[in-house]
Scaffold this motif. Structure first.
Motif: not given
Ligand code: SAM
Length: 439
Positions: A259-274
């Motif tokens: 779940p912690h990786a999922v939080v980071a993954l969703r955030n990283n998808l957002e900040i990289n615009g994809v």
């Protein structure tokens, strides 16, 4: 300059007139009180301040300096709020600087410095911006316990960071969660920028492997325009992001159960615009409901992704098939040399010339096409043997999952990194195509 959470750390100094400074220095050095890590400072009134070890100098030494070493001298103690590192300290490696700073600080707290303590200091670490991640094999001696938490401020200050964390073992459960404890600072979130991609994650909850950078670059250089990809072990987006940002994948299904990786993954998808081109599937990928959609599947789990092979076969497009990128730690044995393709027995059998194909007819009616288009310039025989057995197993799985024969072909074996002595992390690119129906 020593820093403590952004502020300078003061050191104590003995102050005297310039004409007595050399005699003071000699005495302090003889008494092992002189701090060689910091420079003597000339004060605005001309007096000289000599940095000393510890938080104070016992009164008996001050009397000795005043009365015997330099009779008639002024002898005062003061704090130097902005100490300047000596030339010697500036030449030190970070590990030496750490040793000097910690030993000086510990001695000042009455600790008897020993070879055992020195050997227990860290020699290497991972730097994540202003957070330093120490390995598990340091600061294990009991004596350190009494020195916490100030010890961590001294360590951070010596190495020029503001936060400190210490790693335990990567837990053997599939989450690959490192047991990381924060020693200094109030959160473990860090950011890395790799190949123009921003990765944010909490070091205390998710793992980051610097060693996989070559594979991230390789993935980024693939041409995946228009493709649908399934990333079975997405983590914080190590491969999902380069596939989306650089390789031009049309859509990625990213599976992750931490779940912690999922939080980071969703955030990283957002900040990289994809984020609009990715669906995150939270949970065990072996229970994934998707099928018949993927042009490409990434299986980035070591030591082995074998448990994900059936689902990888299930998600491949039934009409056109696709490519699997299968990660694996492969053991090899000392004494067996790296061999260029074409020189091993296996190669002789399957690597005649470009375009020439060696096809084995299988019991189950499927085919295993072992033409090798682009093996690495140097491939170990063990990697190749593992790739051959993976190819065989995947072909069987494809036939079972889709109920018809498939053709598989080893496209490439990529070495990612040496994982341990005689263990290499490699990636097999395996092309999988359904056999055309024959009337
Ligand atoms: C090692 S990381 C992948 C990152 C990349 N290969 C690296 O080493 O930098 C593997 C990820 O797969 C996840 N994982 C392992 N087994 C899984 C499963 N059965 N279903 C979903 N996620 C899984 C872990 O939580 C972890 O985040």
């Amino acid at each position: 300059m020593e820093r403590e959470c952004g502020k300078c750390v003061a050191v104590v100094a003995v102050v005297t007139e310039p004409r007595f400074a050399q005699r003071y220095r000699d005495y302090l050095e003889k008494q092992t009180l002189l701090d060689r890590q910091h420079r003597a400072v000339k004060m605005p009134d001309g007096a000289v301040a000599l940095p000393v070890l510890g938080e104070t100098v016992p009164e008996q030494h001050l009397r000795e300096l005043r009365n015997r070493v330099a009779p008639g001298s002024t002898c005062m103690l003061m704090q130097l709020p902005d100490p300047v590192p000596s030339k010697k300290a500036q030449r030190c490696s970070p590990a030496q600087r750490l040793c000097l700073a910690v030993s000086r600080w510990a001695k000042g707290r009455g600790v008897t410095w020993s070879a055992e303590l020195e050997a227990d200091l860290p020699r290497s670490w991972q730097r994540h911006g202003n957070l330093l991640l120490l390995s598990e094999d340091c600061f294990q001696a009991k004596q350190w316990k009494n020195l916490e938490p100030e010890l961590w401020e001294t360590v951070a200050s010596a190495l020029g960071v503001q936060r400190l964390a210490k790693r335990g073992r990567v837990s053997p459960d599939g989450t690959r969660t490192p047991t990381v404890t924060l020693l200094l600072g109030n959160h473990g979130w860090v950011e890395h920028v790799d190949n123009g991609i921003r990765y944010r994650f909490d070091v205390t909850q998710c793992m980051f492997s610097f060693g996989n950078i070559s594979e991230k670059l390789r993935v980024a250089s693939l041409s995946c325009a228009g493709e649908v990809l399934v990333d079975l072990y997405a983590g914080i987006g190590y491969f999902t992001l380069p596939f989306l940002v650089h390789a031009g994948a049309a859509f990625v299904h990213a599976c992750e159960w931490n779940p912690h990786a999922v939080v980071a993954l969703r955030n990283n998808l957002e900040i990289n615009g994809v984020a609009d081109r990715c669906q995150v599937h939270f949970g065990d990928n072996r229970k994934l409901k998707l099928s018949n959609i993927a042009d490409r599947v990434n299986l980035g789990l070591i030591p082995s992704s074998e448990e994900g092979w059936p689902v990888a076969c299930q998600v491949l497009r039934q009409d056109a098939g696709g490519t699997l990128h299968i990660h694996q730690n492969v053991e090899s044995f000392p004494g067996e040399n790296l061999q260029p393709p074409g020189s091993s027995e296996v190669d002789k059998e399957h690597w005649p010339y470009p375009q020439q194909t060696s096809t084995n007819q299988w019991k189950n009616g499927g085919t295993r096409d072992s033409r090798r288009k682009m093996l690495s310039p140097a491939t170990k025989p063990e990697w190749q043997r593992w790739a051959e057995s993976a190819e065989t197993r995947i072909a069987t799985l494809l036939q079972q999952v889709h109920g018809k024969p498939w053709k598989t072909q080893i496209l490439h074996i990529q070495s990612v990194k040496s994982y341990a002595p005689h263990v290499d992390h490699v990636v097999l690119d395996l092309e999988c195509r359904p056999c055309p129906l024959v009337d």
